[in-house]
Design a protein around this motif. Structure first.
Motif, PDB file in Angstrom:
ATOM      1  N   ASN A 199       1.095  -1.505  -0.209  1.00  0.00           N
ATOM      2  CA  ASN A 199       0.021  -0.260   0.174  1.00  0.00           C
ATOM      3  C   ASN A 199       0.592   1.238   0.391  1.00  0.00           C
ATOM      4  OD1 ASN A 199      -2.579  -1.061  -0.040  1.00  0.00           O
ATOM      5  ND2 ASN A 199      -2.017  -1.622   2.364  1.00  0.00           N
ATOM      6  N   ASP A 200       2.218   1.211  -0.213  1.00  0.00           N
ATOM      7  CA  ASP A 200       2.975   1.767  -0.327  1.00  0.00           C
ATOM      8  C   ASP A 200       2.856   3.421  -1.495  1.00  0.00           C
ATOM      9  OD1 ASP A 200       5.045   4.020  -0.419  1.00  0.00           O
ATOM     10  OD2 ASP A 200       6.852   2.311   0.989  1.00  0.00           O
ATOM     11  N   THR A 233      -2.963   2.740  -4.231  1.00  0.00           N
ATOM     12  CA  THR A 233      -2.841   2.589  -6.102  1.00  0.00           C
ATOM     13  C   THR A 233      -3.464   4.001  -5.985  1.00  0.00           C
ATOM     14  OG1 THR A 233      -2.788  -0.016  -6.065  1.00  0.00           O
ATOM     15  CG2 THR A 233      -3.423   1.730  -7.788  1.00  0.00           C
ATOM     16  N   VAL A 234      -4.584   3.721  -6.166  1.00  0.00           N
ATOM     17  CA  VAL A 234      -4.498   5.455  -6.604  1.00  0.00           C
ATOM     18  C   VAL A 234      -4.523   6.802  -6.312  1.00  0.00           C
ATOM     19  CG1 VAL A 234      -7.338   6.834  -6.236  1.00  0.00           C
ATOM     20  CG2 VAL A 234      -7.969   4.122  -7.051  1.00  0.00           C
ATOM     21  N   PRO A 235      -3.672   6.772  -4.747  1.00  0.00           N
ATOM     22  CA  PRO A 235      -2.636   7.876  -3.989  1.00  0.00           C
ATOM     23  C   PRO A 235      -1.905   8.261  -4.722  1.00  0.00           C
ATOM     24  CG  PRO A 235      -3.948   7.095  -2.613  1.00  0.00           C
ATOM     25  CD  PRO A 235      -4.567   6.217  -3.793  1.00  0.00           C
ATOM     26  N   ALA A 236      -1.247   7.080  -5.931  1.00  0.00           N
ATOM     27  CA  ALA A 236      -0.141   6.897  -6.326  1.00  0.00           C
ATOM     28  C   ALA A 236       0.645   7.352  -8.500  1.00  0.00           C
ATOM     29  CB  ALA A 236       0.584   5.486  -6.524  1.00  0.00           C
ATOM     30  N   VAL A 237      -1.620   7.167  -8.083  1.00  0.00           N
ATOM     31  CA  VAL A 237      -1.537   7.922 -10.064  1.00  0.00           C
ATOM     32  C   VAL A 237      -1.520   9.457  -9.966  1.00  0.00           C
ATOM     33  CG1 VAL A 237      -3.036   8.244 -11.946  1.00  0.00           C
ATOM     34  CG2 VAL A 237      -3.494   6.520 -10.101  1.00  0.00           C
ATOM     35  N   PRO A 238      -1.459  10.116  -9.056  1.00  0.00           N
ATOM     36  CA  PRO A 238      -1.585  11.809  -9.743  1.00  0.00           C
ATOM     37  C   PRO A 238       0.129  11.956  -9.738  1.00  0.00           C
ATOM     38  CG  PRO A 238      -2.992  11.693  -7.875  1.00  0.00           C
ATOM     39  CD  PRO A 238      -1.799  10.483  -7.843  1.00  0.00           C
ATOM     40  N   LEU A 281      -2.039  -0.900 -13.422  1.00  0.00           N
ATOM     41  CA  LEU A 281      -2.522  -1.394 -11.812  1.00  0.00           C
ATOM     42  C   LEU A 281      -3.889  -1.470 -11.457  1.00  0.00           C
ATOM     43  CD1 LEU A 281      -1.059   2.527 -12.030  1.00  0.00           C
ATOM     44  CD2 LEU A 281      -0.377   0.736 -10.758  1.00  0.00           C
ATOM     45  N   HIS A 282      -4.190  -2.182 -10.614  1.00  0.00           N
ATOM     46  CA  HIS A 282      -5.580  -2.018  -9.339  1.00  0.00           C
ATOM     47  C   HIS A 282      -6.303  -1.028  -8.808  1.00  0.00           C
ATOM     48  CE1 HIS A 282      -3.039  -5.860 -10.327  1.00  0.00           C
ATOM     49  NE2 HIS A 282      -4.071  -6.612 -10.170  1.00  0.00           N
ATOM     50  N   ASP A 283      -7.747  -0.431  -9.261  1.00  0.00           N
ATOM     51  CA  ASP A 283      -8.360   0.326  -8.755  1.00  0.00           C
ATOM     52  C   ASP A 283      -8.549  -0.572  -7.602  1.00  0.00           C
ATOM     53  OD1 ASP A 283      -9.669  -0.476 -10.995  1.00  0.00           O
ATOM     54  OD2 ASP A 283     -10.895   0.297 -10.536  1.00  0.00           O
TER      55      ASP A 283
END
Length: 265
Positions: free
Chosen positions: A199-200, A227-232, A220-222
């Protein structure tokens, strides 16, 4: 020699031993770039013969990945409660992705998100109904796993997915044959953050960026917390490096995914 090299790269027979498939299955794969180049050459030949102008948009915004440095962004196993935030991030960054969606506990639980994914211009794709390993399933199970998602997405959006990602990337000639019968192409990947292991978000971003190359496919997996916080950060750095983020369909254009084929960068 150039033509021979291109043709040999178009369909490459490979054996994935303990790799993506986790077994010794042997099957042919097609690189998105090779499919794109072959389609462009075929269309140009037809255009020259008819003295017409090419305009292949593949049903979406036209991005010429032969001229632009493209990478396809894909998300597996959703939609989930994390997907609305992801969609806001993609909208803010004017980016589109391909969503390989699961049926059980996802499509059936979040029908409004499936519609939203479609309405916001993303590519709808199939990740089977219950994530069964297709190479371990009998023919009827394989058909059911794929068909149930096809029907559910069509009912919700009016669109039938053209792409399917087999769970764990495990496929073989039999699964490819059934996929061809059902009208779906299979899509593997070249970049994985293994976000199911952590979750890092900083680590997820780092893993994606260190593996990304032109004409690649990011997995990636939503459904996972980090994961989502890494996208920006991923999108910002990819843009800085000159990449244009696209869907799988846009990466292939002017080729259209061919049912039964396995696409892998």
């Amino acid at each position: 020699m150039r033509r021979i090299g291109r043709i040999s790269g178009l369909v490459t027979a490979i054996t994935l031993a303990l790799g993506l498939s986790g077994c010794g299955a042997s099957y042919d794969t097609t690189a998105p770039r090779s499919a794109r180049e072959q389609a462009a050459e075929d269309q140009q030949a037809k255009s020259d013969a008819k003295n017409t102008t090419l305009d292949a948009t593949n049903g979406s915004e036209h991005i010429d990945c032969s001229k632009v440095k493209c990478v396809a962004l894909t998300f597996d196993a959703g939609p989930s409660e994390n997907t609305p935030r992801l969609l806001e991030i993609l909208k803010k960054n004017k980016a589109h992705a391909t969503f390989f969606m699961l049926g059980k506990n996802h499509i059936e639980k979040h029908p409004d998100l499936v519609r939203r994914i479609a309405d916001e211009g993303h590519e709808l794709a199939n990740h089977t109904w219950s994530h069964k390993i297709l190479t371990d399933s009998d023919d009827d199970e394989v058909r059911s796993e794929i068909n149930r998602v096809q029907k559910a997405v069509k009912k919700l959006t009016g669109r039938t997915p053209l792409l399917m990602r087999p769970p764990q990337g495990r496929t073989d000639e039999r699964v490819s044959k059934i996929s061809r019968e059902l009208g779906v192409a299979q899509v593997l990947w070249s970049v994985t953050a293994k976000d199911y292991q952590t979750n890092d978000s900083a680590l997820i971003k780092e893993r994606v960026l260190e593996q990304t190359e032109r004409d690649g496919v990011i997995l990636l997996h939503d459904i996972y917390k980090g994961t989502v916080p890494a996208v920006p950060g991923i999108l910002k750095e990819l843009k800085k490096r000159g990449y244009t983020v696209v869907t799988v369909g846009q990466l292939l254009a002017p080729a259209v995914a061919e049912p039964g084929k396995v696409y892998k960068p």
